[in-house]
Design a protein around this motif. Sequence first.
Motif, short mmCIF file in Angstrom:
data_model
loop_
_atom_site.label_atom_id
_atom_site.label_comp_id
_atom_site.label_asym_id
_atom_site.label_seq_id
_atom_site.Cartn_x
_atom_site.Cartn_y
_atom_site.Cartn_z
N PHE A 36 -34.39 -17.39 33.55
CA PHE A 36 -33.97 -16.94 32.22
C PHE A 36 -32.51 -16.51 32.26
N SER A 37 -31.82 -16.70 31.15
CA SER A 37 -30.45 -16.22 31.05
C SER A 37 -30.13 -15.96 29.58
N ARG A 38 -29.03 -15.28 29.35
CA ARG A 38 -28.60 -15.01 27.98
C ARG A 38 -27.08 -14.91 27.93
N ASN A 39 -26.49 -15.62 26.99
CA ASN A 39 -25.02 -15.59 26.80
C ASN A 39 -24.27 -16.02 28.05
N ASP A 40 -24.78 -17.05 28.74
CA ASP A 40 -24.08 -17.55 29.91
C ASP A 40 -22.74 -18.16 29.51
N ARG A 41 -21.76 -18.07 30.41
CA ARG A 41 -20.42 -18.57 30.11
C ARG A 41 -20.41 -20.07 29.80
N ALA A 42 -21.41 -20.80 30.30
CA ALA A 42 -21.45 -22.25 30.12
C ALA A 42 -22.19 -22.67 28.85
N GLY A 43 -22.76 -21.70 28.13
CA GLY A 43 -23.48 -22.04 26.90
C GLY A 43 -24.91 -21.55 26.93
N THR A 44 -25.73 -22.08 26.03
CA THR A 44 -27.13 -21.65 25.94
C THR A 44 -28.02 -22.45 26.87
N ALA A 45 -29.15 -21.83 27.23
CA ALA A 45 -30.18 -22.47 28.06
C ALA A 45 -29.64 -23.01 29.38
N VAL A 46 -28.81 -22.22 30.02
CA VAL A 46 -28.25 -22.61 31.32
C VAL A 46 -27.86 -21.36 32.08
N ILE A 47 -27.90 -21.45 33.40
CA ILE A 47 -27.34 -20.40 34.26
C ILE A 47 -26.32 -21.08 35.15
N SER A 48 -25.10 -20.56 35.16
CA SER A 48 -24.01 -21.20 35.90
C SER A 48 -23.27 -20.17 36.73
N SER A 49 -22.65 -20.66 37.80
CA SER A 49 -21.84 -19.79 38.66
C SER A 49 -20.40 -20.28 38.64
N ARG A 50 -19.51 -19.42 39.08
CA ARG A 50 -18.09 -19.79 39.12
C ARG A 50 -17.80 -20.80 40.21
N LEU A 51 -18.77 -21.07 41.08
CA LEU A 51 -18.59 -22.07 42.13
C LEU A 51 -18.89 -23.47 41.62
N GLY A 52 -19.29 -23.58 40.36
CA GLY A 52 -19.55 -24.89 39.78
C GLY A 52 -21.02 -25.27 39.74
N LEU A 53 -21.90 -24.39 40.21
CA LEU A 53 -23.34 -24.67 40.19
C LEU A 53 -23.90 -24.33 38.81
N ALA A 54 -24.88 -25.12 38.36
CA ALA A 54 -25.51 -24.85 37.07
C ALA A 54 -26.89 -25.48 37.04
N VAL A 55 -27.87 -24.78 36.48
CA VAL A 55 -29.22 -25.31 36.33
C VAL A 55 -29.73 -24.91 34.95
N PRO A 56 -30.68 -25.67 34.40
CA PRO A 56 -31.26 -25.30 33.11
C PRO A 56 -32.00 -23.97 33.20
N ALA A 57 -32.02 -23.25 32.10
CA ALA A 57 -32.72 -21.96 32.05
C ALA A 57 -33.33 -21.78 30.66
N VAL A 58 -34.22 -20.83 30.57
CA VAL A 58 -34.79 -20.47 29.27
C VAL A 58 -33.85 -19.44 28.65
N GLU A 59 -33.35 -19.74 27.45
CA GLU A 59 -32.44 -18.82 26.78
C GLU A 59 -33.20 -17.63 26.21
N VAL A 60 -32.75 -16.43 26.55
CA VAL A 60 -33.38 -15.20 26.06
C VAL A 60 -32.75 -14.81 24.73
#
Length: 222
Positions: A36-60
């Motif tokens: 789960f994530s909310r207000n991620d820097r990369a947009g909705t329904a995603v969790i991302s890191s500054r290292l360039g990694l990103a995976v789908p997530a459930v938007e809270v």
Amino acid sequence: MAQLVFFSGTMDSGKSTLALQMDHNHAARGREGLIFSRNDRAGTAVISSRLGLAVPAVEVTDGTDFWDEVVRRRTRGGRVDYLICDEVQFYTEAQVEQLARLVDEMGVDVFAFGITTDFRTRLFPGSARMLELADRVERLQVEALCWCGARATHNARTVGGVMVTEGEQVVVGDTSEMGEAPAQAAGEVGYEVLCRLHHLRRVTSARAQAASLSPLTLPLDA
């Protein structure tokens, strides 16, 4: 026994990177979880890191009910062994209580990640409730640094390049170039991590560079 663990740190301290690594480690051992994530820097329904990694997530959202989410999936025959909850500072107090209930009554491990205080140095409601209920609180070991090189302990908000200490608690802004001094258009919101001294004196990296200051030659009225 299942646990509610809160991993806290400032911006730029590797919270999302650790969240993704935690999910990978548990999934690699055959456990099944939800992210789960909310207000991620990369947009909705995603969790991302500054290292360039990103995976789908459930938007809270404010209407998300974690208890119902897990019950619905288990009722349909799915497994939910753990939850990865990023940006937990934006969750409501009731949602944090739902996470604690999942740990206690359904044996679901909850690994929560978030910053504790806002740009005014005030606790976020979600983080405050997490600190009150968590079985364990872990401070992230990757230390974010202020522009002066000291450990960053505070999150600062800038508007048009000028640090502000008043306004709405949650405003989405640019956090991609913290520690540098990107030019900001009038009214543009950005965020930067600072040590306590420079946060109190409102000396951002942009202001320091403009004045050619060193950490030891700061204006007392800053």
